[in-house]
Design an enzyme around this catalytic site. Structure first.
Site, PDB file in Angstrom:
ATOM      1  N   THR A   1      37.947  29.858  41.676  1.00 49.12           N
ATOM      2  CA  THR A   1      37.359  31.078  40.636  1.00 49.12           C
ATOM      3  C   THR A   1      37.941  31.479  40.066  1.00 49.12           C
ATOM      4  O   THR A   1      39.340  30.374  39.764  1.00 49.12           O
ATOM      5  CB  THR A   1      38.976  32.661  42.272  1.00 49.12           C
ATOM      6  OG1 THR A   1      39.068  33.765  41.482  1.00 49.12           O
ATOM      7  CG2 THR A   1      40.369  31.687  42.670  1.00 49.12           C
ATOM      8  N   ASP A   2      38.449  32.933  39.020  1.00 39.29           N
ATOM      9  CA  ASP A   2      38.429  33.204  37.899  1.00 39.29           C
ATOM     10  C   ASP A   2      39.548  33.401  38.266  1.00 39.29           C
ATOM     11  O   ASP A   2      40.136  33.677  36.783  1.00 39.29           O
ATOM     12  CB  ASP A   2      37.569  34.253  37.188  1.00 39.29           C
ATOM     13  CG  ASP A   2      37.628  35.401  38.217  1.00 39.29           C
ATOM     14  OD1 ASP A   2      37.769  35.761  39.352  1.00 39.29           O
ATOM     15  OD2 ASP A   2      37.279  36.323  38.040  1.00 39.29           O
ATOM     16  N   GLU A   3      40.465  33.854  39.518  1.00 36.67           N
ATOM     17  CA  GLU A   3      41.886  34.548  39.564  1.00 36.67           C
ATOM     18  C   GLU A   3      43.173  33.069  38.674  1.00 36.67           C
ATOM     19  O   GLU A   3      44.041  33.653  38.267  1.00 36.67           O
ATOM     20  CB  GLU A   3      41.838  35.227  40.299  1.00 36.67           C
ATOM     21  CG  GLU A   3      41.453  35.920  41.075  1.00 36.67           C
ATOM     22  CD  GLU A   3      41.657  36.711  42.191  1.00 36.67           C
ATOM     23  OE1 GLU A   3      42.911  36.826  42.449  1.00 36.67           O
ATOM     24  OE2 GLU A   3      41.147  36.962  42.427  1.00 36.67           O
TER      25      GLU A   3
ATOM     26  N   TYR B   1      47.626  33.854  46.350  1.00 41.28           N
ATOM     27  CA  TYR B   1      46.221  33.177  46.202  1.00 41.28           C
ATOM     28  C   TYR B   1      45.612  32.284  45.750  1.00 41.28           C
ATOM     29  O   TYR B   1      45.046  30.892  45.837  1.00 41.28           O
ATOM     30  CB  TYR B   1      44.969  34.440  46.622  1.00 41.28           C
ATOM     31  CG  TYR B   1      43.633  33.956  46.686  1.00 41.28           C
ATOM     32  CD1 TYR B   1      43.096  32.865  46.887  1.00 41.28           C
ATOM     33  CD2 TYR B   1      43.046  34.986  45.027  1.00 41.28           C
ATOM     34  CE1 TYR B   1      41.538  32.648  47.119  1.00 41.28           C
ATOM     35  CE2 TYR B   1      41.632  34.210  45.105  1.00 41.28           C
ATOM     36  CZ  TYR B   1      41.353  33.273  46.091  1.00 41.28           C
ATOM     37  OH  TYR B   1      39.936  32.879  45.730  1.00 41.28           O
TER      38      TYR B   1
ATOM     39  N   LYS C   1      44.764  28.020  45.161  1.00 50.70           N
ATOM     40  CA  LYS C   1      43.022  28.106  44.473  1.00 50.70           C
ATOM     41  C   LYS C   1      43.727  26.979  43.072  1.00 50.70           C
ATOM     42  O   LYS C   1      43.188  25.899  42.812  1.00 50.70           O
ATOM     43  CB  LYS C   1      42.954  29.351  44.175  1.00 50.70           C
ATOM     44  CG  LYS C   1      41.785  29.161  45.315  1.00 50.70           C
ATOM     45  CD  LYS C   1      41.155  29.138  46.091  1.00 50.70           C
ATOM     46  CE  LYS C   1      40.013  28.415  45.549  1.00 50.70           C
ATOM     47  NZ  LYS C   1      38.673  27.254  46.744  1.00 50.70           N
TER      48      LYS C   1
END
Length: 332
Positions: free
Chosen positions: A132-134, A158, A162
């Site tokens: 993810t970009d997060e 989260y 990741k």
């Protein structure tokens, strides 16, 4: 044969549906069927000779090892993850278990399998980690978009889980030579998405006449990627991506949350007008901001465009219209 983990979730199911619409290569789907999984989305494949479903978790080393031995896949595409930020804030346990420990177990089983391969089968094997970009953290308005070389700054349980999984994937490539590739995508939307996520939640609440809760002042910015575009990008990575590399996958659609919701309301005003003649935008309600709410995410996708020839086909206007039409078709 390829092995897809978490294939009964939103992005995984779209990957599988599109996979079989374009080719006949067999695929096995390993999914433990959590709340976010929906077997109905894949029920039309039950009679297919090329689709195999296995219920189970990537945390189960014995099961994963047995499946690798049984199916002998040329690639593993790991979608299996807990992915909802709000849930990670209220209870992080499942995120640590699946996104970190599960990824670790999957890597160990994959390495054992990979080391037994020979010749072209070993040369061509790939482990694709869907991230993810997060993991890159929050950007300010004038900050450049995150590139594949940007440092990781995860801010939620989260994104931290990741990021941890991504680091393990890199380590298994650098230390053990497992041919891994990591992809970092922006916010996906489209058919099959669980209602807890922003776009399907807003569509559902519009149609039910409920208030549309919007965190803070709605100024937070996300980049939106139509899920079919994500599938196309992953196929490019699977077929031509370089071992040990990472690729950003984004939609080139950085939009404020308030603008996303307003556009949904405006489209529904046209496609499914209220009986009283009012606008769905009247239902927008601002609520207290989420803890640790990152302001902006944005990905530089020049690498995948230049090296693999992929770029998104849908802009947000076209993608959100297709998405709303899909949801409206479900209720008719």
């Amino acid at each position: 044969m390829i092995l897809v983990t978490g294939g009964s979730g939103f992005i995984g199911a779209n990957f599988i549906v599109n996979w079989f619409s374009e080719n006949e290569e067999p695929l096995v789907n390993l999914d433990k069927l959590t709340y976010a999984s929906n077997q109905e989305n894949l029920k039309h494949l039950k009679k297919s000779d090329n689709y195999f479903f296995e219920k189970g978790s990537i945390e189960d080393f014995s099961l994963v090892s047995a499946l690798l031995e049984k199916y002998q896949p040329r690639a593993i595409v790991n979608f299996a993850a807990e992915s909802h930020v709000d849930r990670s804030i209220s209870d992080s346990n499942n995120f640590i278990q699946t996104n970190i420990l599960g990824t670790h177990t999957l890597l160990k089983a994959s390495l054992n399998y990979f080391e037994k391969l020979k010749g072209s089968e070993k040369d061509n094997f790939r482990f694709i980690q869907i991230s993810t970009d997060e993991v890159f953290g929050s950007l300010k308005d004038k900050d450049p978009q995150s590139s594949e070389n940007s440092p990781y700054f995860p801010n939620s349980p989260y994104s931290a889980s990741k990021a941890s999984g991504d680091h393990l994937v890199r380590a298994w490539h650098e230390t053990f030579g497992l041919p891994t590739i990591t992809t970092n995508c922006t916010n996906n939307y489209g058919p099959f998405q669980h209602e807890e996520k922003l776009i399907p939640l807003m569509i559902s609440y519009c149609l039910k006449g409920k208030k549309l809760p919007l965190y803070g002042d709605g100024s937070n910015i996300r980049d939106w990627l139509y899920v079919k575009d994500h599938y196309d990008a992953l196929c490019a990575v699977l077929n031509n991506g370089a071992k040990g590399e990472t690729y950003n996958i984004g939609g080139n659609n950085e939009i404020k949350n308030i603008e996303v919701i307003t556009q949904i309301c405006n489209l529904l005003d046209d496609l499914y007008p209220k009986k009283n003649g009012g606008s769905y935008s009247d239902q927008i309600s601002f609520v207290e901001d989420r803890l640790g709410h990152d302001y902006r995410y944005g990905l530089d996708i020049s690498k995948i465009k230049n090296e693999l020839g992929w770029s998104p086909k849908e802009n947000f206007d076209s993608g959100i219209k297709k998405t709303i039409e899909w949801y409206l078709k479900k209720i008719k």
